[in-house]
Design a protein around this motif. Sequence first.
Motif, short mmCIF file in Angstrom:
data_model
loop_
_atom_site.label_atom_id
_atom_site.label_comp_id
_atom_site.label_asym_id
_atom_site.label_seq_id
_atom_site.Cartn_x
_atom_site.Cartn_y
_atom_site.Cartn_z
N GLU A 1 0.83 -1.21 0.00
CA GLU A 1 0.00 0.00 0.00
C GLU A 1 0.86 1.26 0.00
OE1 GLU A 1 -4.22 1.40 1.98
OE2 GLU A 1 -3.24 -0.45 2.60
N ILE A 2 1.97 1.24 0.72
CA ILE A 2 2.91 2.37 0.69
C ILE A 2 3.44 2.57 -0.73
CG2 ILE A 2 5.21 3.11 1.40
CD1 ILE A 2 3.35 3.66 3.56
N GLU A 3 3.79 1.48 -1.38
CA GLU A 3 4.33 1.58 -2.75
C GLU A 3 3.28 2.12 -3.71
OE1 GLU A 3 5.69 -2.36 -3.52
OE2 GLU A 3 7.59 -2.09 -2.44
N GLU A 4 2.02 1.74 -3.50
CA GLU A 4 0.95 2.27 -4.36
C GLU A 4 0.77 3.77 -4.16
OE1 GLU A 4 -2.71 3.96 -5.03
OE2 GLU A 4 -2.72 2.89 -3.12
N MET A 5 0.90 4.25 -2.93
CA MET A 5 0.83 5.69 -2.66
C MET A 5 1.99 6.42 -3.32
SD MET A 5 -0.24 5.99 1.35
CE MET A 5 -1.50 4.93 2.08
N GLN A 6 3.17 5.80 -3.25
CA GLN A 6 4.34 6.43 -3.87
C GLN A 6 4.22 6.46 -5.39
OE1 GLN A 6 7.47 4.05 -1.82
NE2 GLN A 6 8.28 6.08 -1.32
N GLU A 7 3.61 5.43 -5.95
CA GLU A 7 3.37 5.43 -7.39
C GLU A 7 2.48 6.61 -7.77
OE1 GLU A 7 1.45 2.57 -10.89
OE2 GLU A 7 1.34 1.99 -8.78
N GLU A 8 1.45 6.86 -6.97
CA GLU A 8 0.59 8.01 -7.21
C GLU A 8 1.37 9.31 -7.05
OE1 GLU A 8 -3.43 10.15 -5.38
OE2 GLU A 8 -2.93 8.09 -4.81
N GLN A 9 2.23 9.37 -6.04
CA GLN A 9 3.02 10.57 -5.82
C GLN A 9 3.96 10.84 -6.99
OE1 GLN A 9 6.01 10.43 -2.67
NE2 GLN A 9 5.33 12.43 -1.93
N ARG A 10 4.59 9.80 -7.52
CA ARG A 10 5.51 9.97 -8.65
C ARG A 10 4.78 10.36 -9.92
NH1 ARG A 10 7.96 5.36 -6.26
NH2 ARG A 10 6.83 3.98 -7.68
N SER A 11 3.51 9.93 -10.06
CA SER A 11 2.76 10.22 -11.28
C SER A 11 2.22 11.64 -11.30
CB SER A 11 1.60 9.24 -11.42
OG SER A 11 0.61 9.48 -10.43
N MET A 12 2.30 12.32 -10.15
CA MET A 12 1.78 13.68 -10.08
C MET A 12 2.86 14.68 -10.49
SD MET A 12 -0.19 13.11 -6.44
CE MET A 12 0.16 14.76 -5.92
N SER A 13 2.44 15.68 -11.28
CA SER A 13 3.39 16.70 -11.69
C SER A 13 3.78 17.59 -10.53
CB SER A 13 2.79 17.57 -12.81
OG SER A 13 1.59 18.19 -12.36
N SER A 14 2.93 17.63 -9.49
CA SER A 14 3.22 18.44 -8.32
C SER A 14 2.46 17.88 -7.13
CB SER A 14 2.79 19.90 -8.55
OG SER A 14 2.86 20.66 -7.36
N VAL A 15 3.05 17.99 -5.94
CA VAL A 15 2.34 17.55 -4.74
C VAL A 15 1.50 18.70 -4.18
CG1 VAL A 15 4.03 15.81 -4.13
CG2 VAL A 15 4.32 18.13 -3.27
N GLN A 16 1.60 19.89 -4.80
CA GLN A 16 0.80 21.01 -4.36
C GLN A 16 -0.66 20.80 -4.77
OE1 GLN A 16 1.96 23.52 -2.44
NE2 GLN A 16 3.92 22.42 -2.45
N THR A 17 -1.56 21.20 -3.90
CA THR A 17 -2.98 21.06 -4.19
C THR A 17 -3.38 21.99 -5.32
OG1 THR A 17 -3.43 20.49 -1.89
CG2 THR A 17 -5.29 21.20 -3.22
N VAL A 18 -4.09 21.47 -6.30
CA VAL A 18 -4.52 22.23 -7.47
C VAL A 18 -5.73 23.07 -7.11
CG1 VAL A 18 -5.40 22.04 -9.83
CG2 VAL A 18 -3.60 20.50 -9.04
N SER A 19 -5.78 24.31 -7.59
CA SER A 19 -6.93 25.17 -7.36
C SER A 19 -8.08 24.77 -8.27
CB SER A 19 -6.55 26.63 -7.61
OG SER A 19 -6.27 26.83 -8.99
N VAL A 20 -9.26 25.33 -8.01
CA VAL A 20 -10.42 25.04 -8.86
C VAL A 20 -10.15 25.49 -10.30
CG1 VAL A 20 -12.83 25.62 -9.30
CG2 VAL A 20 -12.07 25.12 -6.97
#
Length: 516
Positions: free
Chosen positions: A250-269
């Motif tokens: 489950e940790i690895e799955e979260m990290q996969e999601e983290q790596r697939s994101m262009s930014s860890v910053q929350t996107v605005s509307v």
Amino acid sequence: MAEEMLLAEDGKCVGSLTKSLLAVAFLASFGSSMLYGYNLAVVNSPAEYIKAFYNQTMVARNGKGLDDKKLTLFYSVTVSVFAIGGMVGSLMVGILVTRFGRKGTLVRITCLVFIAGAFMGFSRTFGSPEMIIVGRFITGVHSGISLCVVPMYLGEIAPKNLRGFLGLVPSIFICLGVFIAQILGLHELLGKEEHWPLFLSLVVIPTLFQLMLLPWFPESPRYLLIEKRNVHATITALKWYRSKVNIQAEIEEMQEEQRSMSSVQTVSVIGLLKDRSVRWQVITIVVVNIGMQLSGIDAIWFYTNAIFENAGIPVPQIQYTTVGTGAIEVIAGCVGCFTIERLGRRPLMIGGFTFMGICCAGITLSLMFQSHYISVACVVGIIAGFCIGPAGVPFLITAELFKQSHRPAAYTVAGCLNWLSNFTIGFVFPFLQMSAGAYCYLVFFGVCMAVAAYVFFIVPETKNKTFVEISQMFAARNGMLEEESSELGVVNNLKLAKMNGYGAVDLEYEVMEKKK
């Protein structure tokens, strides 16, 4: 006791329903989601008593009472201001969950319920109708926030094979809130004139239980790892929710999601609406959330008593018949909750909207041919069809269709559209009914069938899929290629070694180069 770990067909580990997961789902829903359902129905039973209080107050202030038109307007504001508060609350979701977390937000907004309960409970003591309206607005703000945050929180703490079940628990409690308000509103209980301030302010009791117990539960592990980068808090939270199991997968799955994101910053509307990589996900939540309210369910709830009266049910008995419809809501919600992991999201949505559409057409035919018992059956069918799927699945898939960075903004959009549609149908339906008569329900028939068709042709099944897998399912439709990483940087890669049934943390740092 629940089994510690199950194996999926593909060999990956999936979680089981632990006592901790079940407890936090019930607690969050009991102290937040249930209040939404309660506040929807609580003003129906004491309506005449509240109007009489308004009139008496104006006589005491001005020496004369309100005419029927002004009194109706005053009461309509009391009812509709709840939806306005809900819209305001939904606009605050992104900011709150990013700053305070999912659980942190739910704990902090409990103060709104205590303030609202005090305003409504002491309104008659101070002779102030304005206190009722302010209290209703504040409860609306609380409901607008909690309707988004509770499914977001439960969706993030649940293992993928239980995300649907836990995601529909709030919808059961919404139905339960309506049912409780209907029961307490009976004349034998709190349906008397002297009890209506207490009736309105009872919302503080479930919130008090939530405030005492919810802070002891951990925050969302995904929020802690992906947004806060707090590894040790993430491990602690997962051990709490997963019991003694190896949580490496489950940790690895979260990290996969983290790596697939262009930014860890929350996107605005605005950023969400401009992002081409989630275009069809945004269209989907717009369609299902607007369709959820424009399906006609609010109009049905509002006119249920009139339909029952036309069917020949004695007026004194209608309150008990209404309680019966509340029981049907709870039963239908439970059916949806306990079947979603077996049937999937699509069948509940397609089947629910289709059945509602057929029943809306049935109401039109029954009114044309004066068959009142068929209209009663269609009302029950619409309520049951709604609670089985369309009542809860839109909030669930709003969590599933987006990654961590886009999820708060997605809930803001979904919540705002939901409340705006709710307010619109309440305002427009009386005029629609006057102009179209029995044919007005055909509009709802068209909406239900259109949403069912959209889900059938566009929305993929998300059952037992990770958030990354769901994003990849939409990638081709969005015209985007999924990349494992989009930034050159340092990414925490956790390796968990089994220790005493849990796992010890061994941090390694890997430099991930962006694929050209």
